[in-house]
Scaffold this active site. Sequence first.
Site, short mmCIF file in Angstrom:
data_model
loop_
_atom_site.label_atom_id
_atom_site.label_comp_id
_atom_site.label_asym_id
_atom_site.label_seq_id
_atom_site.Cartn_x
_atom_site.Cartn_y
_atom_site.Cartn_z
CG ASP A 210 92.51 12.99 41.66
OD1 ASP A 210 93.70 13.26 41.39
OD2 ASP A 210 91.81 12.23 40.97
CG ASP B 256 85.85 13.76 39.67
OD1 ASP B 256 84.65 13.84 39.37
OD2 ASP B 256 86.64 12.99 39.11
NE ARG C 112 93.77 13.15 37.09
CZ ARG C 112 94.95 13.53 37.57
NH1 ARG C 112 95.78 14.21 36.79
NH2 ARG C 112 95.31 13.21 38.80
CG ASN C 113 89.74 15.23 38.54
OD1 ASN C 113 89.08 14.54 37.75
ND2 ASN C 113 90.65 14.70 39.34
#
Length: 498
Positions: free
Chosen positions: A361, A379, A365-366
């Site tokens: 992922d 993450d 955003r991570n």
Amino acid sequence: MGGSVRKACPCLERLWERICGDKSDPGTGNVSDEGRDGEVQEPAAAPRPAAAAEGSMIYTALWLFDSRHPDELSFREGDLFKVLVREGDWWEAQKIQQNGRVLETGIVPRNYLARGESVDGQLWFFGTMDRLQAQKHLMSPDNQNGAFLVRLSVKDGLGYVLSVKSEDRVKHFKVVQSECWFYVELEDRFSSLIDLVEHYQEHDLCTGDRLGEPCGRREPQPPDLSHITAIDWELPKEEFTLKEQLGSGYFAEVYRGLWKGRINVAIKIIKNDSELNHAEFHREVEILKGLRHRHLISLFAICTASAPYYIITELMEKGNLLNFLRGPEGAGLDLTSLVDMATQVADGMSYLEEQKSIHRDLAARNVLVGENYICKVADFGLARIVKEPFYITADTKIPYKWCAPEAISHGKFSIKSDVWSFGILLYEIVTHGAMPYPAHSNQEVYRQVSRGYRMPAPPNCPNLLYDIMMQCWSNDPEERPNFSKLWRQLSLSRYNLV
């Protein structure tokens, strides 16, 4: 014969040069501000002198440290240590006086120490670093004119480089190292790098610059909450205090928090943890605790005795990369700074690649941002356990726009599907956080990409960066570059953007 005499009598080096000439004279004033990496290609540096035996080495504390456990030692900058056991990130050591008298014995974080009289123990030595990283450090507003650092060039064999802040620019001087001498200018030679630095703090370089204070450097963070949590990371929730919320998503809420009322941490509270395979979760956490890299978020601890689960990580003050890019500070960054952030992400992912670990992922955003725009991938590893059960019951939440086609169609996640996602992340970075495929819904993206559609180059995006994106978006996973290659490509591209 001549070579043997020179080796046996290094003190006659100057006399020998007057008689026979210096065949490897690099000239004087080895300064360069331009070029591929801003460093003169001088003769390869000789190997660094052999260090003294480990058992006889004295270490110096570079920063203050307050103990977090009764077995740990508190210390101040400049305190001396004799290390007894070197194992992992925490060492057993004796704090000693100048005369060698032992004051106390305990555990210390190794990244706070450096060998006492060696180059490593000097505040101005920054280790292996490229030109652009040196410039970023030195051009910080906290550094005055004349601020300097010494680094080892990333180029094999090039050796030490002296980088100096000179008004609104940084100058780089190649430090030539022979068997016995260090020098920037042939007429001024020194038996050690420390002597060379001290000389130029009192005398001008050939450019008229004089060394001032060492470049400011940020205190490192201990690699764990304490040496105990390095091996026992299941902690009670009562040890943590929740502060303000930092973010919320489909899978978790993130809070600023305190451990034992004094250590800043990030606390991720997992939603829907009833969907988790608890045994698998703990196995994955054990693997993640062993992953340590400067561009990966450090996992400190977990709290799983009761629902909801807590995941405790280091706190990154500037938040996630997506929000940062869309904010005023991120909007003000130039392209070189943006590419530097992408390079850091590629570096962290290259390490995961070496460790045979998959992210699943990867997106802006991570990625989290700290001081000096340090970027760390977050993450990683837990996506399969925490997120995929939720994806099964909520198909509309699958991040199609970041997923490789084979990951969507056949569930084939690999490091090569992470590479595809990295291409999307690079698009996010270059556009200061724009949504990829802005005119398409999730389902439309998958259909269009499967038919060969690729996003056009963003406005003002250099061809070399768009070429990297397109390599990442190759339909055949095997034709996509690995992260090691992406890191090299982006590292080189930064020089072409200056």
